[in-house]
Scaffold this active site. Structure first.
Site, short mmCIF file in Angstrom:
data_model
loop_
_atom_site.label_atom_id
_atom_site.label_comp_id
_atom_site.label_asym_id
_atom_site.label_seq_id
_atom_site.Cartn_x
_atom_site.Cartn_y
_atom_site.Cartn_z
CG HIS A 182 -1.74 -1.24 1.36
ND1 HIS A 182 -1.31 -2.35 2.07
CD2 HIS A 182 -2.93 -1.57 0.83
CE1 HIS A 182 -2.22 -3.31 1.98
NE2 HIS A 182 -3.21 -2.86 1.24
CG HIS A 210 -8.47 1.35 -2.54
ND1 HIS A 210 -8.10 1.32 -1.20
CD2 HIS A 210 -9.39 2.34 -2.64
CE1 HIS A 210 -8.79 2.21 -0.52
NE2 HIS A 210 -9.58 2.85 -1.36
N GLY A 243 -10.79 -0.08 -8.29
CA GLY A 243 -11.58 0.86 -9.05
C GLY A 243 -11.13 1.05 -10.49
CG MET A 290 -11.22 -7.80 -7.04
SD MET A 290 -11.10 -7.34 -5.29
CE MET A 290 -12.40 -8.34 -4.59
CB SER A 291 -16.75 -5.23 -8.61
OG SER A 291 -16.07 -3.99 -8.71
#
Length: 212
Positions: free
Chosen positions: A107, A127, A161, A181-182
């Site tokens: 991170h 992220h 994102g 991912m999504s």
């Protein structure tokens, strides 16, 4: 010659096992790696799910197991993705030798330096943008991603994102790839979504770039 940026698909833990197997089998030609990131599953459950994925046609050379080094080694996966609460990268490297591709979740630039010094083959940085998987946590942005890319002595994969629209901006930082991912797992048409990411990566590639 420059190589095409990688696309990593991460399971989001929301789909039923059967649904994710069908999705992964359909989209794997469009992605470079598929991560089993199922934090609620036991080692035994994760092992059996990995075997089902392999039997469904997902190549072992594309399969990465999140956190569980033992499961990754048992199923002959390509690699293991270490999180903050996983084994230290140095210990995992000692146990696995050179048989697995070792990823480390980071991170910050300092964490990417540490991961590389411990033997990680790549860092997963996130992220980058606001993410539904990290509600309430502020994104780190492209500036911090670029700092990690410049500091790391190993490839950095960006997570969080990322869409086909903003993927070129992410790759302009020097990131070696993107993780999703999504954007695929939550899409109404996962295969079309995966193709959109593949097209975005190809369009962002330097002239003469080729697939790894």
């Amino acid at each position: 010659m420059d190589r095409l940026a990688e696309i990593h698909l991460l399971s989001d833990g929301k789909l039923a096992a059967e649904e994710f197997v069908v999705l992964a089998a359909a989209v794997h030609p469009q992605v470079d790696y598929i991560h089993l990131r199922e934090k609620k599953l036991s080692a035994q459950e994760l092992y059996h799910l990995a075997l089902i994925l392999l039997n469904a046609g997902v190549p072992a050379c594309k399969l990465i197991i999140n956190d569980r080094l033992d499961v990754a080694m048992a199923v002959g996966a390509a690699g293991v993705q270490l999180a903050g609460n996983s084994l230290p990268a140095a210990a995992a490297r000692l146990a696995a030798g050179c048989s697995l591709r070792l990823g480390s979740s980071v991170h910050s630039a300092s964490e990417s330096i540490d991961a590389a010094s411990q033997g990680a083959d790549y860092c997963l940085f996130g992220h980058v943008y606001p993410s539904t998987s990290k509600p309430g946590l502020k994104e780190r942005g492209l500036t911090q991603l670029k700092e990690a890319v410049l500091a790391a002595r190993t490839p950095v994969i960006a997570l969080g994102g990322i869409t086909p629209h903003n993927a070129p901006h992410v790759l302009q930082t020097g990131a070696a790839g993107i993780a999703v991912m999504s954007g695929i797992c939550g899409a109404a048409d996962p295969l079309s979504a995966a193709r959109a990411y593949r097209n975005a990566v190809m369009e962002a590639a330097p002239e003469g770039g080729e697939k790894a």
